[in-house]
Structure formats: C-alpha cells, structure tokens
Design a protein around this motif. Sequence first.
Motif, PDB file in Angstrom:
ATOM      1  N   SER A 130      42.365  26.317  48.352  1.00 35.85           N
ATOM      2  CA  SER A 130      42.148  27.673  47.829  1.00 35.85           C
ATOM      3  C   SER A 130      42.368  27.720  46.323  1.00 35.85           C
ATOM      4  N   VAL A 131      43.371  27.008  45.850  1.00 38.20           N
ATOM      5  CA  VAL A 131      43.619  26.938  44.408  1.00 38.20           C
ATOM      6  C   VAL A 131      42.454  26.220  43.714  1.00 38.20           C
ATOM      7  N   LEU A 132      41.974  25.139  44.325  1.00 38.60           N
ATOM      8  CA  LEU A 132      40.820  24.434  43.760  1.00 38.60           C
ATOM      9  C   LEU A 132      39.598  25.353  43.681  1.00 38.60           C
ATOM     10  N   LEU A 133      39.356  26.114  44.760  1.00 41.67           N
ATOM     11  CA  LEU A 133      38.226  27.056  44.756  1.00 41.67           C
ATOM     12  C   LEU A 133      38.400  28.119  43.683  1.00 41.67           C
ATOM     13  N   PHE A 134      39.604  28.629  43.545  1.00 41.31           N
ATOM     14  CA  PHE A 134      39.887  29.674  42.576  1.00 41.31           C
ATOM     15  C   PHE A 134      39.457  29.242  41.172  1.00 41.31           C
TER      16      PHE A 134
ATOM     17  N   PHE B 189      37.180  23.914  40.827  1.00 42.71           N
ATOM     18  CA  PHE B 189      37.377  22.492  40.604  1.00 42.71           C
ATOM     19  C   PHE B 189      37.223  21.751  41.931  1.00 42.71           C
ATOM     20  N   LEU B 190      36.359  20.745  41.947  1.00 41.87           N
ATOM     21  CA  LEU B 190      36.042  20.015  43.181  1.00 41.87           C
ATOM     22  C   LEU B 190      35.620  20.991  44.281  1.00 41.87           C
ATOM     23  N   THR B 191      34.794  21.930  43.904  1.00 41.96           N
ATOM     24  CA  THR B 191      34.448  23.066  44.756  1.00 41.96           C
ATOM     25  C   THR B 191      33.817  22.659  46.079  1.00 41.96           C
ATOM     26  N   ARG B 192      32.868  21.760  46.038  1.00 43.53           N
ATOM     27  CA  ARG B 192      32.200  21.386  47.297  1.00 43.53           C
ATOM     28  C   ARG B 192      33.146  20.632  48.224  1.00 43.53           C
ATOM     29  N   LEU B 193      33.984  19.772  47.684  1.00 45.04           N
ATOM     30  CA  LEU B 193      34.965  19.061  48.510  1.00 45.04           C
ATOM     31  C   LEU B 193      35.969  20.045  49.102  1.00 45.04           C
ATOM     32  N   ALA B 194      36.482  20.956  48.275  1.00 50.46           N
ATOM     33  CA  ALA B 194      37.430  21.958  48.761  1.00 50.46           C
ATOM     34  C   ALA B 194      36.788  22.842  49.828  1.00 50.46           C
ATOM     35  N   SER B 195      35.531  23.218  49.609  1.00 48.45           N
ATOM     36  CA  SER B 195      34.819  24.039  50.595  1.00 48.45           C
ATOM     37  C   SER B 195      34.650  23.292  51.910  1.00 48.45           C
TER      38      SER B 195
ATOM     39  N   TYR C 204      32.793  29.919  53.106  1.00 49.01           N
ATOM     40  CA  TYR C 204      32.957  28.523  52.673  1.00 49.01           C
ATOM     41  C   TYR C 204      31.652  27.747  52.790  1.00 49.01           C
ATOM     42  N   LEU C 205      30.859  28.025  53.815  1.00 47.99           N
ATOM     43  CA  LEU C 205      29.544  27.399  53.921  1.00 47.99           C
ATOM     44  C   LEU C 205      28.657  27.809  52.740  1.00 47.99           C
ATOM     45  N   THR C 206      28.716  29.081  52.376  1.00 48.53           N
ATOM     46  CA  THR C 206      27.945  29.582  51.242  1.00 48.53           C
ATOM     47  C   THR C 206      28.364  28.878  49.952  1.00 48.53           C
ATOM     48  N   LEU C 207      29.673  28.768  49.713  1.00 45.21           N
ATOM     49  CA  LEU C 207      30.150  28.104  48.498  1.00 45.21           C
ATOM     50  C   LEU C 207      29.823  26.617  48.500  1.00 45.21           C
ATOM     51  N   PHE C 208      29.827  26.003  49.676  1.00 42.91           N
ATOM     52  CA  PHE C 208      29.459  24.590  49.765  1.00 42.91           C
ATOM     53  C   PHE C 208      28.018  24.395  49.309  1.00 42.91           C
ATOM     54  N   TYR C 209      27.125  25.276  49.720  1.00 40.48           N
ATOM     55  CA  TYR C 209      25.714  25.128  49.367  1.00 40.48           C
ATOM     56  C   TYR C 209      25.380  25.634  47.970  1.00 40.48           C
ATOM     57  N   THR C 210      26.038  26.698  47.506  1.00 43.51           N
ATOM     58  CA  THR C 210      25.731  27.209  46.169  1.00 43.51           C
ATOM     59  C   THR C 210      26.413  26.412  45.071  1.00 43.51           C
ATOM     60  N   GLY C 211      27.557  25.845  45.370  1.00 46.08           N
ATOM     61  CA  GLY C 211      28.358  25.203  44.333  1.00 46.08           C
ATOM     62  C   GLY C 211      29.167  26.256  43.601  1.00 46.08           C
ATOM     63  N   PRO C 212      29.888  25.853  42.551  1.00 43.44           N
ATOM     64  CA  PRO C 212      30.842  26.745  41.905  1.00 43.44           C
ATOM     65  C   PRO C 212      30.250  27.713  40.895  1.00 43.44           C
ATOM     66  N   GLY C 213      29.022  27.491  40.446  1.00 42.03           N
ATOM     67  CA  GLY C 213      28.457  28.320  39.381  1.00 42.03           C
ATOM     68  C   GLY C 213      28.911  27.824  38.020  1.00 42.03           C
ATOM     69  N   LYS C 214      28.369  28.442  36.974  1.00 43.78           N
ATOM     70  CA  LYS C 214      28.663  27.945  35.627  1.00 43.78           C
ATOM     71  C   LYS C 214      30.024  28.386  35.094  1.00 43.78           C
ATOM     72  N   PHE C 215      30.662  29.352  35.745  1.00 45.04           N
ATOM     73  CA  PHE C 215      31.997  29.784  35.314  1.00 45.04           C
ATOM     74  C   PHE C 215      33.043  29.044  36.138  1.00 45.04           C
ATOM     75  N   SER C 216      33.129  27.728  35.935  1.00 44.98           N
ATOM     76  CA  SER C 216      34.018  26.906  36.752  1.00 44.98           C
ATOM     77  C   SER C 216      34.441  25.672  35.976  1.00 44.98           C
ATOM     78  N   VAL C 217      35.512  25.049  36.421  1.00 49.47           N
ATOM     79  CA  VAL C 217      35.952  23.787  35.834  1.00 49.47           C
ATOM     80  C   VAL C 217      34.904  22.707  36.101  1.00 49.47           C
ATOM     81  N   ASP C 218      34.307  22.716  37.287  1.00 50.37           N
ATOM     82  CA  ASP C 218      33.269  21.736  37.611  1.00 50.37           C
ATOM     83  C   ASP C 218      32.122  21.787  36.602  1.00 50.37           C
ATOM     84  N   ALA C 219      31.631  22.973  36.302  1.00 50.29           N
ATOM     85  CA  ALA C 219      30.512  23.115  35.359  1.00 50.29           C
ATOM     86  C   ALA C 219      30.930  22.688  33.955  1.00 50.29           C
ATOM     87  N   TRP C 220      32.142  23.052  33.562  1.00 45.60           N
ATOM     88  CA  TRP C 220      32.651  22.646  32.247  1.00 45.60           C
ATOM     89  C   TRP C 220      32.709  21.126  32.170  1.00 45.60           C
ATOM     90  N   TRP C 221      33.216  20.485  33.222  1.00 46.46           N
ATOM     91  CA  TRP C 221      33.342  19.032  33.246  1.00 46.46           C
ATOM     92  C   TRP C 221      31.968  18.364  33.205  1.00 46.46           C
TER      93      TRP C 221
END
Length: 165
Positions: free
Chosen positions: A92-96, A99-105, A138-155
């Motif tokens: 949940s913290v990762l999703l927040f 970061f590592l959104t698809r794995l966390a999802s 969680y299925l929705t977030l797994f398929y959409t990904g984190p979006g551009k306002f995320s640590v994943d996108a920044w990385w």
Amino acid sequence: MSIFASGEVIQCMEQNNCKSSACCLLGSLATNTSMDFGVLLLRLGVGAMMLVHGIPKLNMLLSGNWAMFEDPLGIGSFLSLLLCVGAEVGCSVLLFFGFLTRLASLILIINMCVALFLYLGLSGWGAQELAAIYLLIYLTLFYTGPGKFSVDAWWLRRDCKIEVE
C-alpha cells in the motif's frame, strides 16, 4: 477555475470539434494529464484505505499475537499474517508513492484473491463485496500502471531515458 490547463481544453475542443469547453467537460475527458491525475487519486485513495486494514494486522504481528490470525493457506498463522502485513502495509505504501506499482498491485491482487475466495469463501456477497472492490481497483492499477505522477515515471524518465506519456 478549471482542473484542466487551458491548453488541454483547447486541445480537447479541437480534437472533438467542440464549440465550447462545456463540450469537453461532458465528453470523454481523455487527456493524458486528466487520466494521470485520476490514476494518482486512485493510488492515493486505495493506498490510504488499505493501510486502515493493514495497520491493525501490523500491530498484531509486532505484539506477537499472531495465533489469533486465521490461516487460509495452511502455512501457519505467523507466516499468513506476515504475508498479509507485507501486502496490506508494504504494498500500500508502494502504491501510494507509485513505486514498483505493477509488482505491488500484483501482490495485492493475490492478497485480495486469498481474502475473497479462501478466507471469506461462502460468507455471502455482503462480506465479500469490499474485497471484490479492492481486487477490481488493484487489477485496474496493474493494467494502467502508476501514471506520470509517480516515482516509477520519474525513475523511467531519469534513468532509462524513456518518455512517459
């Protein structure tokens, strides 16, 4: 005051052949920024709400009171509680933060499937509904990904030189 940048409204109006900004408000609203903002809200909301379920389990784990936790997987109460806390607090913290959104999802999807099908089992829809809603999110977030306002996108932009839409 609009939640959309004026350029987005103009772009929406041009793409949809609209004569007013109200047309875009009532239309698809499928601009990249609005979609990313929606995913951000979903991540922040579901991350915070799942923490409400995970923190009492974390306290149960830290107090050594894990014998009270049910063992739907047959691996022991301690390990079941540890996996549940890892998913409900850690992921949940990762999703927040996005970061590592698809794995966390994915981990949270597994957690919700265990809750929905093994723990709640035949309890009836009233008991299963919340777990099913979380599973859908969680299925929705797994398929959409984190979006551009995320640590994943920044990385990805910083280290991988990948342009995030």
